[in-house]
Design an enzyme around this catalytic site. Sequence first.
Site, short mmCIF file in Angstrom:
data_model
loop_
_atom_site.label_atom_id
_atom_site.label_comp_id
_atom_site.label_asym_id
_atom_site.label_seq_id
_atom_site.Cartn_x
_atom_site.Cartn_y
_atom_site.Cartn_z
N ALA A 1 -34.37 50.28 131.49
CA ALA A 1 -33.70 51.05 130.44
C ALA A 1 -33.42 52.44 130.99
O ALA A 1 -34.29 53.04 131.63
CB ALA A 1 -34.59 51.15 129.22
N LYS B 1 -49.40 46.44 137.90
CA LYS B 1 -48.18 47.23 137.67
C LYS B 1 -48.33 48.61 138.32
O LYS B 1 -47.39 49.13 138.94
CB LYS B 1 -47.92 47.36 136.17
CG LYS B 1 -46.73 48.25 135.79
CD LYS B 1 -45.41 47.53 135.85
CE LYS B 1 -44.17 48.39 135.73
NZ LYS B 1 -44.01 49.19 134.56
O1 PAF Z 1 -41.23 53.10 136.35
C1 PAF Z 1 -40.30 52.35 136.69
O2 PAF Z 1 -39.20 52.78 137.01
C2 PAF Z 1 -40.49 50.84 136.64
O3 PAF Z 1 -41.81 50.59 136.25
C3 PAF Z 1 -40.17 50.07 137.93
C4 PAF Z 1 -40.77 48.68 137.84
C5 PAF Z 1 -40.67 50.77 139.18
C6 PAF Z 1 -38.69 49.82 138.04
O4 PAF Z 1 -37.90 50.94 138.18
#
Ligand code: PAF
Length: 310
Positions: free
Chosen positions: A129, A187
């Site tokens: 987004a 993550k």
């Molecule tokens: O922070 C972000 O931008 C997202 O978590 C990611 C997965 C690195 C993709 O841009």
Amino acid sequence: MKIAVIGPGALGCLLAGRFFGAGAEVCLVDYRPERAAFLQERGIIFIDLDGSRAVRRIPVVLPEGLKPADLSIVTVKAGQTSTAAQDLPALMAGGGIALTLQNGLGNLEQMAAVTGPRRLLAGVTFLGATQPAAGEVIFAGQGTTIIGAPKGSLVRSDELAAVAELFRRAGLACQIRDDIDTVLWEKLIVNVGINPLTAILRVRNGALPEIPEAWKLAVAAASEAVEVARASGMAPAIDPEKRLKEVCTATAANRSSMLQDILAGRPTEIDALNGQVTTRGAALGVPTPVNSFLTAILKALEQASPLRVN
Ligand code: PAF
């Protein structure tokens, strides 16, 4: 299900816009009165994956006007979590659940400090987004959202399933995992590699593996995070270099959230990302020189923002 999305940033507007479009009862929570009034009056401009544009008239509520919701989703930047957490007692007064979908570590702990851990859920999202202006969101890429009940949560499995179903009804892939604490680390491992380097170099995610010296640093930062995760009792099931490559490829056209923050002159989430690896590593005796260096450089970039020449 009554839903409150806390934070009208890119992710907040994306989720609220999608839920609203699917017929859900949803409001956005904002703490800035002028912006809330503007968004309420003008509506949220939602540009979907196919480029179609719609104005979504989603109610925007200030903290003093909050009513209980069944599900409150915290989407604010990590640096604003403690402020957003002050909204939770009013929102959760009817026994509702709160879910954090923020980047980094430490958000859940700050929410639990206000509400206790029992009605909390955690998750990560790979949705793309971007926010070109206040209350405008471009849905930049599909990606799975993974949710689960973290340590200390007593949210029932049927309640968790209802949250996942809400995402699916809005056309957003959602998985439930029973090891969500490890998923948060997995993550983080990706973010500590991609985010600071794309922000320092001002490149899209897809360019990072093509820059050999930067790629070595990204892999080193992610590998240090794996060691800290293991020392914290987690078992991240990922090869850091392979995972970084997969995410850079899948989100090649994205500007990482940290790059977006740097370009907009906003504070970044460095403290909740590489900063957490460094702090937790120090407490556990795990060396994290690359994460310490990247944290310092990002802080210097933030400090230099008002002084920069073009
Ligand atoms: O922070 C972000 O931008 C997202 O978590 C990611 C997965 C690195 C993709 O841009």
